[in-house]
Design an enzyme around this catalytic site. Structure first.
Site, PDB file in Angstrom:
ATOM      1  N   TYR A   1     -39.276 -25.233   2.008  1.00 23.59           N
ATOM      2  CA  TYR A   1     -39.873 -25.771   0.775  1.00 23.59           C
ATOM      3  C   TYR A   1     -39.079 -26.988   0.293  1.00 23.59           C
ATOM      4  O   TYR A   1     -39.658 -27.999  -0.124  1.00 23.59           O
ATOM      5  CB  TYR A   1     -39.902 -24.701  -0.316  1.00 23.59           C
ATOM      6  CG  TYR A   1     -40.623 -25.145  -1.579  1.00 23.59           C
ATOM      7  CD1 TYR A   1     -42.002 -25.038  -1.676  1.00 23.59           C
ATOM      8  CD2 TYR A   1     -39.915 -25.679  -2.659  1.00 23.59           C
ATOM      9  CE1 TYR A   1     -42.664 -25.458  -2.828  1.00 23.59           C
ATOM     10  CE2 TYR A   1     -40.565 -26.098  -3.806  1.00 23.59           C
ATOM     11  CZ  TYR A   1     -41.947 -25.993  -3.880  1.00 23.59           C
ATOM     12  OH  TYR A   1     -42.600 -26.402  -5.015  1.00 23.59           O
TER      13      TYR A   1
ATOM     14  N   GLU B   1     -30.062 -20.984   7.831  1.00 28.75           N
ATOM     15  CA  GLU B   1     -29.186 -19.951   7.265  1.00 28.75           C
ATOM     16  C   GLU B   1     -29.382 -18.581   7.880  1.00 28.75           C
ATOM     17  O   GLU B   1     -28.507 -17.727   7.769  1.00 28.75           O
ATOM     18  CB  GLU B   1     -29.382 -19.875   5.745  1.00 28.75           C
ATOM     19  CG  GLU B   1     -30.728 -19.316   5.268  1.00 28.75           C
ATOM     20  CD  GLU B   1     -31.867 -20.335   5.240  1.00 28.75           C
ATOM     21  OE1 GLU B   1     -31.737 -21.392   5.901  1.00 28.75           O
ATOM     22  OE2 GLU B   1     -32.887 -20.076   4.578  1.00 28.75           O
TER      23      GLU B   1
ATOM     24  N   SER C   1     -13.620   3.181  -9.020  1.00 29.56           N
ATOM     25  CA  SER C   1     -14.562   4.128  -8.415  1.00 29.56           C
ATOM     26  C   SER C   1     -14.122   4.522  -7.012  1.00 29.56           C
ATOM     27  O   SER C   1     -14.642   5.470  -6.442  1.00 29.56           O
ATOM     28  CB  SER C   1     -15.948   3.501  -8.346  1.00 29.56           C
ATOM     29  OG  SER C   1     -15.958   2.489  -7.361  1.00 29.56           O
ATOM     30  N   GLY C   2     -13.181   3.761  -6.462  1.00 31.40           N
ATOM     31  CA  GLY C   2     -12.812   4.006  -5.071  1.00 31.40           C
ATOM     32  C   GLY C   2     -13.623   3.141  -4.123  1.00 31.40           C
ATOM     33  O   GLY C   2     -13.342   3.062  -2.939  1.00 31.40           O
ATOM     34  N   GLY C   3     -14.648   2.491  -4.650  1.00 30.08           N
ATOM     35  CA  GLY C   3     -15.434   1.553  -3.853  1.00 30.08           C
ATOM     36  C   GLY C   3     -14.661   0.255  -3.658  1.00 30.08           C
ATOM     37  O   GLY C   3     -13.610   0.049  -4.253  1.00 30.08           O
ATOM     38  N   VAL C   4     -15.222  -0.609  -2.829  1.00 32.51           N
ATOM     39  CA  VAL C   4     -14.505  -1.828  -2.461  1.00 32.51           C
ATOM     40  C   VAL C   4     -14.276  -2.736  -3.670  1.00 32.51           C
ATOM     41  O   VAL C   4     -13.157  -3.202  -3.908  1.00 32.51           O
ATOM     42  CB  VAL C   4     -15.295  -2.608  -1.380  1.00 32.51           C
ATOM     43  CG1 VAL C   4     -14.560  -3.878  -0.994  1.00 32.51           C
ATOM     44  CG2 VAL C   4     -15.531  -1.737  -0.163  1.00 32.51           C
TER      45      VAL C   4
ATOM     46  N   SER D   1     -14.294  -2.360  -7.099  1.00 30.64           N
ATOM     47  CA  SER D   1     -13.356  -2.023  -8.168  1.00 30.64           C
ATOM     48  C   SER D   1     -11.936  -1.886  -7.615  1.00 30.64           C
ATOM     49  O   SER D   1     -10.968  -2.185  -8.314  1.00 30.64           O
ATOM     50  CB  SER D   1     -13.795  -0.758  -8.912  1.00 30.64           C
ATOM     51  OG  SER D   1     -13.731   0.388  -8.096  1.00 30.64           O
ATOM     52  N   SER D   2     -11.808  -1.482  -6.360  1.00 36.35           N
ATOM     53  CA  SER D   2     -10.466  -1.382  -5.778  1.00 36.35           C
ATOM     54  C   SER D   2      -9.814  -2.751  -5.640  1.00 36.35           C
ATOM     55  O   SER D   2      -8.631  -2.928  -5.942  1.00 36.35           O
ATOM     56  CB  SER D   2     -10.524  -0.725  -4.393  1.00 36.35           C
ATOM     57  OG  SER D   2     -11.000   0.586  -4.493  1.00 36.35           O
TER      58      SER D   2
HETATM   59  N1  GLN Z   1     -44.376 -22.152   0.877  1.00 33.32           N
HETATM   60  C1  GLN Z   1     -44.005 -23.168   1.795  1.00 33.32           C
HETATM   61  C2  GLN Z   1     -44.801 -23.045   3.094  1.00 33.32           C
HETATM   62  O1  GLN Z   1     -45.551 -22.130   3.263  1.00 33.32           O
HETATM   63  C3  GLN Z   1     -42.525 -23.081   2.100  1.00 33.32           C
HETATM   64  C4  GLN Z   1     -42.161 -21.807   2.791  1.00 33.32           C
HETATM   65  C5  GLN Z   1     -40.687 -21.577   2.815  1.00 33.32           C
HETATM   66  O2  GLN Z   1     -39.928 -22.228   2.143  1.00 33.32           O
HETATM   67  N2  GLN Z   1     -40.280 -20.570   3.572  1.00 33.32           N
HETATM   68  O3  GLN Z   1     -44.690 -23.898   3.951  1.00 33.32           O
END
Ligand code: GLN
Length: 514
Positions: free
Chosen positions: A84, A172, A224-227, A229-230
């Site tokens: 997008y 990503e 809590s012992g969780g990551v 808060s520890s």
């Molecule tokens: N909605 C836009 C599309 O369909 C962008 C999709 C997106 O960013 N994954 O091309």
């Protein structure tokens, strides 16, 4: 505090936006998420060295689609548009974006140009993750096309002079095989980052800043012992030592040996602090006796926790600061950071404050992703079994015991779970699983052991893989591992005569049982 070089992720509502920030940080560059609604002034004020525009569900050419002041592209700050974001960049700068004749979804072969700084040290033919219905038909004036696919004439385009880059795919996500290299190229080759975001210096600087902020004040932390808060507790201990009091409540619903481990680490003298372990096991078992309804169980556990914490806080007297283990995804998901709609009001954000008299909340991990919290924990000297601990729900084993909770049932789940974890570790599967545990079904069935009829409980084993815990798949555990675990559990755990493996994904099931 000295400022890190910062990349800003401008959020248009895409699914993977937290991932973008995580990947950038994995390149040792600090990265924050901001909603597109924050506008140009907020972006400028953040003083980023680079800007990434995310994906999103809308179509840029429709009215009311999320947009941006085009002056963004004149700031002289490099911009990378993803999906997008790439379409928006093209649209705003005079290119043509429209519905694609063929939508692309999934792993797609992309042909890249060696000329582009984004594709340095990237293969000319590389697999990328696509997820779009629209496409850039013609790039904006001044842009050259730097990648294409069979169905997408502009899989990437750039205006190198103005440092504007657009990619239709999602670098990503891990399905984009060389995505990390592309993001690395953007932040280093285009934005000129040096990579000053490292956990050791983060920890050091945080300790100094906490010391400054807290001065001679008293600090209270619910452990809590969780990551999370520890790690927060360990950091505060290094910063202000005995000004810190940690309260750890054993509600009798912890994993096997967890209470002992937490007491050893935090009560053992290595971390300077006042450590209070409240043995509230019986108190909880009494309250939970006869209660079967999941939501009711959760409520009782939460309320009791607050009451105990309050009692302990009163004994300490007035505290100045309350520590919370809030982490960055909590901030984003609470709608305070990015664009994603409020998924849940997180227990850490706006939880405890109303019943303890204190001056201020300190949230030393507020800027960190989970992997970074773990890394900070290692820097602070916490043992690996603690920092790599899996997520564990606040109500503890109560949500892994279907129906009424009794001390006997807790012991069964603890033992079965410990065996399951041990065998997963032995088989070397830990790294491949996101979460795995044992639960006690409320089902009893007939079995035979030593020629005698039994009428006992069934344990359910669960193991899932997931990237974001929003969706998950049941993991393919090798059969011999399941066999070993099964035979150990029925032999070693009393009143269990059956072991089941949960093959359901999320959705339709949840990861936890209640
Ligand atoms: N909605 C836009 C599309 O369909 C962008 C999709 C997106 O960013 N994954 O091309």
């Amino acid at each position: 505090m000295a400022q890190n070089e910062k990349v800003l992720v401008v959020d248009f509502g895409g699914q993977y936006n937290q991932l973008i920030a995580r990947r950038v940080r994995e390149c040792n560059v600090y990265c924050e998420i901001i909603s597109y609604r924050a506008g140009l002034d907020a972006i400028r004020a953040a003083n980023p060295v680079g800007i990434i525009l995310t994906g999103g569900p809308n179509s840029v050419y429709l009215e009311d689609a999320p947009t941006m002041d085009p002056a963004l592209f004149e700031l002289g700050i490099p911009v990378l548009g993803i999906c997008y974001g790439s379409q928006l960049m093209s649209h705003l700068l005079g290119g043509h974006v429209c519905r694609a004749p063929e939508r692309e979804y999934g792993k797609t072969l992309v042909h890249t140009s060696e000329e582009s700084p984004i594709f340095q040290n990237v293969s000319r033919d590389t697999i990328c993750w696509m997820s779009h219905n629209d496409y850039i038909e013609t790039p904006a004036p001044g842009f050259t096309i730097t990648a294409y696919t069979d169905n997408c004439p502009v899989a990437a385009a750039e205006n190198r002079e103005k440092n504007l880059y657009a990619v239709q795919f999602h670098p990503e996500v891990l399905h984009t095989q060389e995505g990390k290299q592309m993001l690395h190229n953007f932040v280093y080759n285009v934005c000129g980052c040096k990579g000053d975001w490292k956990m050791d210096s983060f920890v050091e600087r945080s300790i100094v800043a906490l010391r400054e902020k807290i001065g001679g004040g008293k600090v209270l932390c619910a452990l809590s012992g969780g990551v999370d808060s520890s790690v927060a507790a360990a950091m505060l201990s290094k910063a202000v030592g005995s000004q810190l009091t940690c309260v750890f409540v054993d509600h009798g619903l912890l994993r096997k040996n967890e209470m002992e481990q937490v007491c050893e680490i935090f009560g053992g003298g290595e971390f300077e602090m006042n450590f209070i372990c409240v043995d509230a096991r019986q108190r909880y078992y009494d309250k939970l006796a006869g209660v079967e309804e999941p939501e009711k169980k959760r409520k009782i556990i939460g309320e009791e926790f607050i009451r105990i914490f309050e009692e302990e806080a009163k004994k300490i007297g007035r505290v100045d600061f309350l520590v919370q283990g809030t982490i960055y995804p909590d901030v984003v998901e609470s709608g305070l950071g990015g664009e994603s709609t409020v998924i849940k009001s997180h227990h850490n954000v706006g939880g405890l404050p109303d019943y303890v008299d204190f001056k201020e909340i300190v949230e030393p991990l507020r800027d960190l992703f989970k992997d970074e919290v773990r890394q900070a924990g290692r820097e602070l000297g916490l043992p690996e079994y603690l920092v790599s601990r899996q997520p564990f729900p606040g109500p503890g084993l109560a949500v892994r015991i279907i129906g009424e909770v009794t001390p006997e049932k807790v012991a069964m789940v603890q033992d079965a779970d410990a065996i399951w974890r041990e065998e997963v570790a032995k088989a070397g599967l830990e790294g491949q699983l996101s979460q795995y545990f044992a639960a006690l079904t409320n089902m009893r069935s007939v079995g035979v052991m030593g020629d005698e009829r039994t009428y006992d409980y069934a344990i359910a084993l669960r193991a899932v893989t997931t990237v974001d815990f929003m969706t998950a798949e049941s993991a393919e555990i090798p059969w011999p591992v399941l066999q070993t675990v099964t035979s150990r559990i029925v032999n070693e755990v009393k009143h269990v005569n059956r072991v089941l493996y949960d093959c359901t994904g999320k959705p339709p099931a949840t990861i936890e049982f209640e």
